[in-house]
Design a protein around this motif. Structure first.
Motif, PDB file in Angstrom:
ATOM      1  N   GLY A   1      59.382  49.837  14.467  1.00  0.00           N
ATOM      2  CA  GLY A   1      59.284  51.102  13.632  1.00  0.00           C
ATOM      3  C   GLY A   1      57.920  51.363  13.083  1.00  0.00           C
ATOM      4  O   GLY A   1      57.065  50.296  13.174  1.00  0.00           O
ATOM      5  N   ASP A   2      57.603  52.602  12.747  1.00  0.00           N
ATOM      6  CA  ASP A   2      56.491  53.022  12.030  1.00  0.00           C
ATOM      7  C   ASP A   2      56.656  52.597  10.609  1.00  0.00           C
ATOM      8  O   ASP A   2      55.444  51.992   9.867  1.00  0.00           O
ATOM      9  N   TRP A   3      57.877  52.409   9.883  1.00  0.00           N
ATOM     10  CA  TRP A   3      58.048  51.786   8.502  1.00  0.00           C
ATOM     11  C   TRP A   3      58.736  50.437   8.674  1.00  0.00           C
ATOM     12  O   TRP A   3      59.913  50.397   9.495  1.00  0.00           O
ATOM     13  N   LEU A   4      58.650  49.674   7.834  1.00  0.00           N
ATOM     14  CA  LEU A   4      59.412  48.161   7.718  1.00  0.00           C
ATOM     15  C   LEU A   4      60.077  48.302   6.521  1.00  0.00           C
ATOM     16  O   LEU A   4      59.681  48.728   5.184  1.00  0.00           O
ATOM     17  N   LEU A   5      61.520  48.132   6.512  1.00  0.00           N
ATOM     18  CA  LEU A   5      62.311  47.962   5.366  1.00  0.00           C
ATOM     19  C   LEU A   5      62.784  46.397   5.217  1.00  0.00           C
ATOM     20  O   LEU A   5      63.577  46.131   6.139  1.00  0.00           O
ATOM     21  N   PHE A   6      62.645  46.123   4.148  1.00  0.00           N
ATOM     22  CA  PHE A   6      63.253  44.629   3.765  1.00  0.00           C
ATOM     23  C   PHE A   6      64.242  44.407   3.030  1.00  0.00           C
ATOM     24  O   PHE A   6      64.158  45.267   1.836  1.00  0.00           O
ATOM     25  N   THR A   7      65.432  43.959   3.392  1.00  0.00           N
ATOM     26  CA  THR A   7      66.417  43.920   2.327  1.00  0.00           C
ATOM     27  C   THR A   7      67.124  42.475   2.752  1.00  0.00           C
ATOM     28  O   THR A   7      66.938  41.696   3.474  1.00  0.00           O
ATOM     29  N   ASP A   8      67.963  42.080   1.318  1.00  0.00           N
ATOM     30  CA  ASP A   8      68.616  40.698   1.207  1.00  0.00           C
ATOM     31  C   ASP A   8      69.744  40.804   2.252  1.00  0.00           C
ATOM     32  O   ASP A   8      70.424  41.940   2.305  1.00  0.00           O
ATOM     33  N   ALA A   9      70.421  39.711   2.513  1.00  0.00           N
ATOM     34  CA  ALA A   9      71.558  39.722   3.497  1.00  0.00           C
ATOM     35  C   ALA A   9      72.829  40.094   2.785  1.00  0.00           C
ATOM     36  O   ALA A   9      73.875  40.667   3.285  1.00  0.00           O
ATOM     37  N   ASP A  10      72.823  40.084   1.174  1.00  0.00           N
ATOM     38  CA  ASP A  10      74.120  40.408   0.633  1.00  0.00           C
ATOM     39  C   ASP A  10      73.965  41.805   0.050  1.00  0.00           C
ATOM     40  O   ASP A  10      75.030  42.124  -0.865  1.00  0.00           O
ATOM     41  N   VAL A  11      73.100  42.446   0.357  1.00  0.00           N
ATOM     42  CA  VAL A  11      73.083  44.017  -0.121  1.00  0.00           C
ATOM     43  C   VAL A  11      73.793  44.948   0.804  1.00  0.00           C
ATOM     44  O   VAL A  11      73.668  44.916   2.000  1.00  0.00           O
ATOM     45  N   VAL A  12      74.639  45.526  -0.032  1.00  0.00           N
ATOM     46  CA  VAL A  12      75.367  46.762   0.538  1.00  0.00           C
ATOM     47  C   VAL A  12      74.858  47.959   0.052  1.00  0.00           C
ATOM     48  O   VAL A  12      74.846  48.234  -1.062  1.00  0.00           O
ATOM     49  N   MET A  13      74.395  49.082   1.112  1.00  0.00           N
ATOM     50  CA  MET A  13      73.724  50.191   0.890  1.00  0.00           C
ATOM     51  C   MET A  13      74.847  51.226   1.199  1.00  0.00           C
ATOM     52  O   MET A  13      75.605  51.140   1.986  1.00  0.00           O
ATOM     53  N   ALA A  14      74.531  52.183   0.068  1.00  0.00           N
ATOM     54  CA  ALA A  14      75.446  53.541   0.588  1.00  0.00           C
ATOM     55  C   ALA A  14      74.683  54.313   1.599  1.00  0.00           C
ATOM     56  O   ALA A  14      73.387  53.918   1.918  1.00  0.00           O
ATOM     57  N   PRO A  15      75.618  54.768   2.439  1.00  0.00           N
ATOM     58  CA  PRO A  15      75.146  55.432   3.766  1.00  0.00           C
ATOM     59  C   PRO A  15      73.876  56.340   3.533  1.00  0.00           C
ATOM     60  O   PRO A  15      73.205  56.287   4.635  1.00  0.00           O
ATOM     61  N   SER A  16      73.744  57.025   2.474  1.00  0.00           N
ATOM     62  CA  SER A  16      72.622  57.861   2.384  1.00  0.00           C
ATOM     63  C   SER A  16      71.113  57.319   1.853  1.00  0.00           C
ATOM     64  O   SER A  16      70.205  57.905   1.665  1.00  0.00           O
ATOM     65  N   THR A  17      71.316  55.902   1.544  1.00  0.00           N
ATOM     66  CA  THR A  17      70.254  55.436   0.811  1.00  0.00           C
ATOM     67  C   THR A  17      68.872  55.509   1.668  1.00  0.00           C
ATOM     68  O   THR A  17      67.888  55.883   0.871  1.00  0.00           O
ATOM     69  N   LEU A  18      68.754  55.161   2.801  1.00  0.00           N
ATOM     70  CA  LEU A  18      67.746  55.033   3.664  1.00  0.00           C
ATOM     71  C   LEU A  18      67.088  56.487   3.857  1.00  0.00           C
ATOM     72  O   LEU A  18      65.815  56.736   3.700  1.00  0.00           O
ATOM     73  N   ALA A  19      67.878  57.595   3.940  1.00  0.00           N
ATOM     74  CA  ALA A  19      67.559  59.146   4.257  1.00  0.00           C
ATOM     75  C   ALA A  19      66.819  59.490   3.001  1.00  0.00           C
ATOM     76  O   ALA A  19      65.896  60.239   2.986  1.00  0.00           O
ATOM     77  N   ARG A  20      67.435  59.206   1.558  1.00  0.00           N
ATOM     78  CA  ARG A  20      66.938  59.519   0.835  1.00  0.00           C
ATOM     79  C   ARG A  20      65.472  58.944   0.401  1.00  0.00           C
ATOM     80  O   ARG A  20      64.602  59.429   0.145  1.00  0.00           O
ATOM     81  N   ALA A  21      65.472  57.698   0.478  1.00  0.00           N
ATOM     82  CA  ALA A  21      63.986  57.151   0.255  1.00  0.00           C
ATOM     83  C   ALA A  21      63.124  57.640   1.126  1.00  0.00           C
ATOM     84  O   ALA A  21      61.938  57.701   0.645  1.00  0.00           O
ATOM     85  N   MET A  22      63.365  57.842   2.274  1.00  0.00           N
ATOM     86  CA  MET A  22      62.480  58.296   3.256  1.00  0.00           C
ATOM     87  C   MET A  22      62.044  59.695   3.086  1.00  0.00           C
ATOM     88  O   MET A  22      61.012  60.053   3.241  1.00  0.00           O
ATOM     89  N   LYS A  23      62.848  60.509   2.530  1.00  0.00           N
ATOM     90  CA  LYS A  23      62.591  61.659   2.070  1.00  0.00           C
ATOM     91  C   LYS A  23      61.682  61.897   1.015  1.00  0.00           C
ATOM     92  O   LYS A  23      60.784  62.538   0.902  1.00  0.00           O
ATOM     93  N   TYR A  24      61.985  60.968  -0.081  1.00  0.00           N
ATOM     94  CA  TYR A  24      61.096  60.631  -1.239  1.00  0.00           C
ATOM     95  C   TYR A  24      59.583  60.155  -0.642  1.00  0.00           C
ATOM     96  O   TYR A  24      58.454  60.852  -1.013  1.00  0.00           O
ATOM     97  N   VAL A  25      59.710  59.248   0.093  1.00  0.00           N
ATOM     98  CA  VAL A  25      58.361  58.832   0.816  1.00  0.00           C
ATOM     99  C   VAL A  25      57.492  60.030   1.574  1.00  0.00           C
ATOM    100  O   VAL A  25      56.254  60.163   1.432  1.00  0.00           O
ATOM    101  N   GLN A  26      58.362  60.876   2.142  1.00  0.00           N
ATOM    102  CA  GLN A  26      57.386  61.864   2.749  1.00  0.00           C
ATOM    103  C   GLN A  26      57.079  62.894   1.953  1.00  0.00           C
ATOM    104  O   GLN A  26      55.804  63.430   1.843  1.00  0.00           O
ATOM    105  N   GLU A  27      58.134  63.567   0.634  1.00  0.00           N
ATOM    106  CA  GLU A  27      57.664  64.270  -0.111  1.00  0.00           C
ATOM    107  C   GLU A  27      56.421  63.877  -0.901  1.00  0.00           C
ATOM    108  O   GLU A  27      55.607  64.782  -1.200  1.00  0.00           O
ATOM    109  N   GLN A  28      56.300  62.568  -1.368  1.00  0.00           N
ATOM    110  CA  GLN A  28      55.232  61.989  -2.185  1.00  0.00           C
ATOM    111  C   GLN A  28      54.074  61.458  -1.295  1.00  0.00           C
ATOM    112  O   GLN A  28      53.093  61.049  -2.100  1.00  0.00           O
ATOM    113  N   GLN A  29      54.213  61.632  -0.027  1.00  0.00           N
ATOM    114  CA  GLN A  29      53.176  61.071   0.803  1.00  0.00           C
ATOM    115  C   GLN A  29      52.724  59.665   0.536  1.00  0.00           C
ATOM    116  O   GLN A  29      51.745  59.224   0.415  1.00  0.00           O
TER     117      GLN A  29
END
Length: 171
Positions: free
Chosen positions: A131-159
């Motif tokens: 991937g062009d982006w790396l996301l590191f997370t711990d094994a015991d983290v449970v993410m909401a389904p939209s977490t990554l999409a929201r984060a990447m939207k913010y990344v793109q909006e804020q450059q």
């Protein structure tokens, strides 16, 4: 001499109150992912390699990995590095991977000299990543389904070139 200590105490109290006020105001200015609308389509977003280092996580690994598999992000690579686990972590990962061929499970059996375990596992996962982006997370983290999409939207909006996210602990 008593007036000196009184002035010192008042000055210390004023400093503490200023620091507390700054922390409160600063904390309110931090953006939260829940405040960012989830994009309707992630197909145009950059590829992300999500890397998890896991060691002796048999209790939590399945829920965490299944939440990552459920992320609403089209261009996602999921790499889980089983870092020399001595419990059933590897077996749980293999069972989940059998159901989800998109899950890339790597098993490490040795730690090279000069490395710390988690650092080495994440480094090894990075070497596998496409991937062009790396996301590191711990094994015991449970993410909401939209977490990554929201984060990447913010990344793109804020450059942004880098984004750190603090999880909301659920006990």
């Amino acid at each position: 001499m008593d007036i000196f200590f009184l002035c010192l105490a008042v000055t210390n109290l004023a400093i503490v109150l200023l620091v507390l006020a700054d922390a409160i105001v600063g904390g309110r200015s931090i953006r939260q992912l829940k405040d960012i609308a989830s994009p309707a389509d992630t197909s145009g977003m950059p590829p992300v390699s999500l890397i998890v280092a896991a060691r002796n996580e048999e209790r939590n690994i399945e829920a965490g990995v299944r939440s990552l598999l459920a992320l609403e992000y089209e261009n996602l690579e999921l790499i889980v590095v089983n870092d020399r686990s001595t419990d059933a972590t590897g077996e749980v990962l293999q069972r989940v991977a059998a159901e989800h061929p998109e899950l890339n499970v790597v098993h490490l059996t040795e730690l090279p000299e000069g490395w710390l375990g988690k650092n080495h596992a994440l480094h090894y996962g990075t070497m596998q990543a496409k991937g062009d982006w790396l996301l590191f997370t711990d094994a015991d983290v449970v993410m909401a389904p939209s977490t990554l999409a929201r984060a990447m939207k913010y990344v793109q909006e804020q450059q942004l070139d880098h984004l750190c996210i603090a999880p909301r602990p659920v006990m």
